[in-house]
Design an enzyme around this catalytic site. Structure first.
Site: not given
Length: 721
Positions: A254, A305, A658, A660
């Site tokens: 993640h 991990h 998107d 930004d």
């Protein structure tokens, strides 16, 4: 009046001996004995039923979680397929694609520092939160902890400054960190935290803060899902800079920008820092790729991990340029000269297209577009456009979702890339090394095979563990990556230890968190906990009931999201079109659609309440599911189903567009996205046709498209069908 018994010692002695004999040598026909046996049997059955309910609930949560991860992998498979077939027709399109898929990867040092110029930010006098100055001191860490307990927020200037210093420090570290128990009393290893700050607070309260005598290893997955991921990062990075020899951070699956777009971390940052959130995300994205990949304790205990594979090579892992892999979900695109080799990079599979004539025929089954109506009839053209685009996207999605060969390949055969040139093979091999250690899971069977449940990494058996441990002279392996009911679990003859530190991960009461302490003898000592006060007040029955209710609610949402596919599956068993099927057929049909591997017959009483003569009226059952999920009466059930099934994918796509992170996309970005979807369609999409769709979903007429309007585009497509 009773004095006779007390006056006769002989009778009293005899009575006492008789009573003692009954206790020491009970008669199995004695009523008290029978009652005790019945109570014991009832209690055992009661506990067994609770345990069965707990395990079923656990399987539901885990199956849904892994199915979501599969969706994430498939989404990137879908984008990779589109990108392989996309030829930009202009510099504008090339720039758009660059921003969407390679943004941030080509930042040079000077450019990144200029972009994240924290020194130019002024901290107002009204700011009452903690203030940082570098080099950091222990007092800064305690001030941060206290501020976060009071729900205060660190100013963006200090966040960026901290990230800048953390990045400089991480760049000096090797891929595999080395820790020795000679310099501290013990080493504490923590697993996934997933944005649950209360768990980190509890660990520090119970075990003590990092210090020269108390080393910590945090084994990845610090962010996503929880609501305080950023605070966890700030605390961990602060302690890392204060005690660089005592605090060690491993990268998890993640710690990946593309994963963060789906599981909430990117959204969290933008909500907390609306002005400077984009800069903070960009810096975090770069910091993540510099995190070490593994940690070795006393050269004997390997901490990674996810896990390992039969091709894991620690020597190679030590030499990899780890910062190249901004997102492990995106492998290196194949060279133009190797277009005959189709590398399915995202899930680690590779094959030559020519190997299967069947796959070639599948590619030719792309639906042929209907003749386009006249452009002068704007309504008809818009309807035709929407239908055609949706058909092509659905075909491409099915192409990506199509399962591999019926005969399951071994992991070694899947990663064979002998067809590729040396340079591409080297990069691919490095990428797979990282993918495996971040995404893999252990399995009880011997061997090593593709992890089809998660969609990335592999399953590795005890023989693979033994081989790696023997090759590198290790005692055992510590990994995280999987939620465990007790917070930890041994497998592979106690040679693999899973540690998970996020308590109440699925629901309050669902699981304990845990951390493990290792001294010079390297013997694990575990500490389990529940960070939630509510969990401590619940009885075992209340905990299981609460978690069970949450699990079945999530499962009903999953069933509702696949209503159309379920109807088709039910009708296949309902040959006479009676509207009824047997419960056995119901179970087989549901599994054929959802592929969750759940014991549907055992779960049936919680999902199917009413039957007639042992037969299920499946249409009324699906209507009941729809009534539970329908949030707005005016939304058709079929439209709501589409949104439920695709919302996570659509939101991820929206956040990719998107760039930004403003929560809005421009008309131009929307146009380019639809052009990307249509690159392989053999049809011409005119700007006028796309403009019709854009204008129809821009309800507030602000010249931008927010996420709800973006979803409306897909609703309109569905309605037009």
């Amino acid at each position: 009046m009773g004095s006779g018994s007390s006056a006769n010692p002989t009778n009293y002695k005899y009575s006492l001996q008789k009573s003692e004999n009954v206790q020491t040598l009970p008669d199995e026909t004695h009523p008290a004995f029978k009652a005790a046996v019945l109570i014991q049997q009832w209690y055992r059955r009661y506990v067994a039923r609770l345990e069965m309910r707990r395990r079923c609930t656990w399987r539901i949560f885990q199956s849904i979680e892994y199915a979501c991860e599969q969706d994430q992998i498939k989404l990137h498979n879908f984008f990779s397929y589109l990108m392989d077939h996309f030829t930009p027709s202009s510099s504008k399109e090339r720039d758009f694609i660059s921003r969407m898929f390679i943004s941030g990867e080509s930042f040079k040092e000077a450019e990144l520092e200029k972009y994240c110029d924290y020194e130019s930010m002024e901290v107002p006098d009204s700011y009452t939160g903690p203030r940082l100055s570098f080099p950091l001191l222990p007092d800064h860490a305690t001030a941060l902890l206290e501020a976060f307990k009071q729900k205060q927020q660190l100013h963006a200037r200090y966040v960026l400054n901290l990230l800048h210093e953390t990045r400089k420090h991480l760049k000096q570290l090797p891929n595999i960190s080395h820790v020795s128990t000679c310099y501290s009393e013990e080493v504490t290893v923590c697993g996934d935290l997933h944005g649950q700050l209360d768990d980190l607070f509890f660990i520090f309260y119970k075990n003590g803060l990092p210090s020269p005598s108390k080393s910590y290893v945090f084994n990845g997955d610090f962010v996503d899902r929880g609501k305080q991921s950023l605070e966890i990062l700030i605390v961990l990075f602060t302690f890392l800079l204060i005690y660089p020899k005592e605090v060690h951070l491993n990268r998890g699956n993640h710690e990946d920008h593309m994963v963060n777009l789906r599981y909430g971390f990117a959204k969290e940052v933008m909500q907390k820092y609306k002005v400077h959130g984009k800069k903070i995300l960009k810096m975090i994205q770069n910091v993540f790729c510099w995190l070490p990949l593994a940690t070795l304790i006393d050269q004997k205990v390997l901490i990674i991990h996810g896990g390992i594979s039969d091709t894991t090579d620690l020597d190679m892992l030590q030499k990899i340029q780890r910062n190249k892999f901004i997102s492990v979900l995106r492998g290196k695109k194949r060279k133009e000269s190797n277009k005959d080799v189709e590398i399915q990079e995202i899930n680690g599979e590779s094959k030559v297209e020519a190997e299967s004539s069947e796959s070639e025929s599948d590619l030719s089954l792309s639906p042929q577009p209907r003749p386009a109506p006249s452009i002068t009839n704007r309504l008809e053209f818009s309807k035709w456009l929407r239908q055609t685009v949706q058909e092509q996207i659905e075909w491409c999605r099915q192409l990506v979702d199509s399962e591999s060969e019926p005969e399951e390949p071994t992991y070694s055969s899947v990663v064979s890339l002998t067809e590729l040139d040396t340079q591409c093979w080297t990069h691919q091999e490095e990428w797979k090394q990282i993918l495996d250690i971040l995404w893999s899971d252990p399995m009880p069977q011997e061997g090593c095979r593709v992890n089809t449940v998660r969609g990335g990494g592999c399953y590795f058996g005890p023989d693979v563990t033994d081989k790696i441990l023997e090759k590198y002279n290790l005692q055992f392996l510590i990994r995280s990556h999987e939620c465990k009911h007790e917070g930890y679990e041994f497998c592979h003859n106690r040679k693999v230890l899973t540690i998970f530190s996020a308590s109440n991960y699925y629901e309050i009461g669902s699981n304990r968190g845990a951390y493990v302490k290792l001294g010079p003898d390297l013997v694990p000592h575990f500490v389990q906990y529940q960070a939630s006060k509510t969990a401590h007040t619940l009885t075992m029955t209340q905990r299981i009931s609460r978690v069970e209710e949450s699990a079945f609610r999530a499962l009903r949402e999953k069933l509702f999201a696949h209503t159309s596919a379920l109807i088709s599956a039910f009708k296949a068993y309902d040959k006479d079109n009676t509207g009824k099927i047997s419960l056995s057929s119901w179970a087989m049909a549901v599994e054929s659609v959802l592929h969750l591997g759940l014991p549907w017959r055992m779960l049936r009483p919680q999902l199917v309440r009413s039957t007639v003569d042992g037969m299920l009226e499946y249409k009324s059952w699906l209507d009941d599911l729809a009534m539970e999920q329908r949030s707005q009466e005016h939304i058709q059930s079929s439209l709501l189903e589409v949104i439920y099934r695709n919302r996570s994918n659509l939101e991820t796509i929206f956040r990719i567009i998107d760039r930004d992170h403003s929560g809005l996309i421009s008309f131009e970005e929307f146009r380019q996205t639809w052009k990307l979807f249509s690159t392989h369609m053999n049809i011409e999409l005119t700007d006028d046709g796309i403009d019709d769709l854009v204008r129809s979903i821009d309800f507030n007429k602000d010249g931008n498209i927010d996420f709800n309007e973006f979803l409306e585009a897909f609703r309109l497509v569905k309605q037009s069908q």
